[in-house]
Write a protein that holds these residues in place. Structure first.
Motif, PDB file in Angstrom:
ATOM      1  N   LEU A  42     -48.112  48.724 -58.787  1.00 53.66           N
ATOM      2  CA  LEU A  42     -47.209  49.514 -58.788  1.00 53.66           C
ATOM      3  C   LEU A  42     -47.372  51.173 -58.775  1.00 53.66           C
ATOM      4  O   LEU A  42     -47.297  51.710 -57.344  1.00 53.66           O
ATOM      5  CB  LEU A  42     -46.059  49.521 -59.689  1.00 53.66           C
ATOM      6  N   SER A  43     -48.272  51.468 -59.473  1.00 53.46           N
ATOM      7  CA  SER A  43     -49.528  52.936 -59.356  1.00 53.46           C
ATOM      8  C   SER A  43     -50.257  53.044 -58.031  1.00 53.46           C
ATOM      9  O   SER A  43     -49.924  54.544 -57.930  1.00 53.46           O
ATOM     10  CB  SER A  43     -50.010  52.988 -60.385  1.00 53.46           C
ATOM     11  N   ASP A  44     -50.538  52.259 -57.771  1.00 52.99           N
ATOM     12  CA  ASP A  44     -51.353  52.425 -56.583  1.00 52.99           C
ATOM     13  C   ASP A  44     -50.413  52.753 -54.802  1.00 52.99           C
ATOM     14  O   ASP A  44     -50.973  53.219 -53.561  1.00 52.99           O
ATOM     15  CB  ASP A  44     -52.328  50.851 -55.859  1.00 52.99           C
ATOM     16  N   ARG A  45     -49.463  52.541 -55.140  1.00 48.43           N
ATOM     17  CA  ARG A  45     -48.562  52.444 -54.464  1.00 48.43           C
ATOM     18  C   ARG A  45     -47.509  53.669 -54.230  1.00 48.43           C
ATOM     19  O   ARG A  45     -47.822  54.128 -52.779  1.00 48.43           O
ATOM     20  CB  ARG A  45     -47.432  51.554 -53.549  1.00 48.43           C
ATOM     21  N   GLU A  46     -47.921  54.293 -55.090  1.00 48.81           N
ATOM     22  CA  GLU A  46     -47.938  55.262 -55.450  1.00 48.81           C
ATOM     23  C   GLU A  46     -48.284  57.114 -54.564  1.00 48.81           C
ATOM     24  O   GLU A  46     -49.469  56.807 -54.146  1.00 48.81           O
ATOM     25  CB  GLU A  46     -46.664  55.873 -56.601  1.00 48.81           C
ATOM     26  N   SER A  47     -47.608  58.382 -54.036  1.00 49.16           N
ATOM     27  CA  SER A  47     -48.101  58.994 -53.754  1.00 49.16           C
ATOM     28  C   SER A  47     -49.015  59.489 -54.393  1.00 49.16           C
ATOM     29  O   SER A  47     -48.784  59.846 -55.489  1.00 49.16           O
ATOM     30  CB  SER A  47     -46.835  60.126 -52.824  1.00 49.16           C
ATOM     31  N   LYS A  48     -50.164  60.022 -53.765  1.00 45.67           N
ATOM     32  CA  LYS A  48     -51.436  60.622 -54.724  1.00 45.67           C
ATOM     33  C   LYS A  48     -50.711  62.125 -55.437  1.00 45.67           C
ATOM     34  O   LYS A  48     -50.143  62.751 -54.823  1.00 45.67           O
ATOM     35  CB  LYS A  48     -52.692  60.540 -53.918  1.00 45.67           C
ATOM     36  N   LYS A  49     -51.096  62.287 -56.157  1.00 49.55           N
ATOM     37  CA  LYS A  49     -51.114  63.342 -56.844  1.00 49.55           C
ATOM     38  C   LYS A  49     -51.251  64.730 -55.991  1.00 49.55           C
ATOM     39  O   LYS A  49     -52.420  64.208 -55.447  1.00 49.55           O
ATOM     40  CB  LYS A  49     -51.831  64.059 -58.495  1.00 49.55           C
TER      41      LYS A  49
END
Length: 126
Positions: A42-49
């Protein structure tokens, strides 16, 4: 006289030997590993910082956005008789705005030495 059935005896033996606790522990460990794996996905799917260059920057003046600095002259506090209380809506606006900073003499405490707690002084301009 044993009144337990063969299945109950087997279940009681498995529980007493510790096999059930080991299997239960393995199930808990498998669930925790699955939860961590799902969290990574799920954290890989989030937009990058954003990169540091993409971050918002302060203005060149050095002040915070929306921050204002001004000096105000104090307005006089209205006096009342001892019977009536002064209500907040009866107060005037804060003092008039001035862009000139007060002089060093005006910023100093005038006339009374404060005397800190435990200093031995009375603190009343002795």
């Amino acid at each position: 006289m044993n009144t337990l059935s063969a299945a109950e005896n087997l279940a009681a033996g498995v529980w007493q030997s510790g096999l059930a606790q080991v299997v239960g522990g393995l199930v808990v460990v498998a669930v925790l590993i699955g939860a961590v794996w799902l969290g990574f996905r799920l954290s890989d799917r989030e937009s990058k910082k954003p990169n540091p260059e993409e971050q918002p920057h302060r203005p060149d003046t050095g002040a915070l956005p929306g921050e204002m600095e001004e000096y105000r002259k104090p307005s006089e506090m209205p006096q009342t008789d001892g019977e009536h209380r002064l209500m907040p809506y009866q107060l005037k606006n804060a003092g008039e705005a001035s862009t000139d900073p007060p002089t060093e003499e005006k910023r100093k405490w005038g006339g009374i030495s404060s005397g800190g707690f435990g200093s031995g002084g009375t603190g009343h301009g002795d």
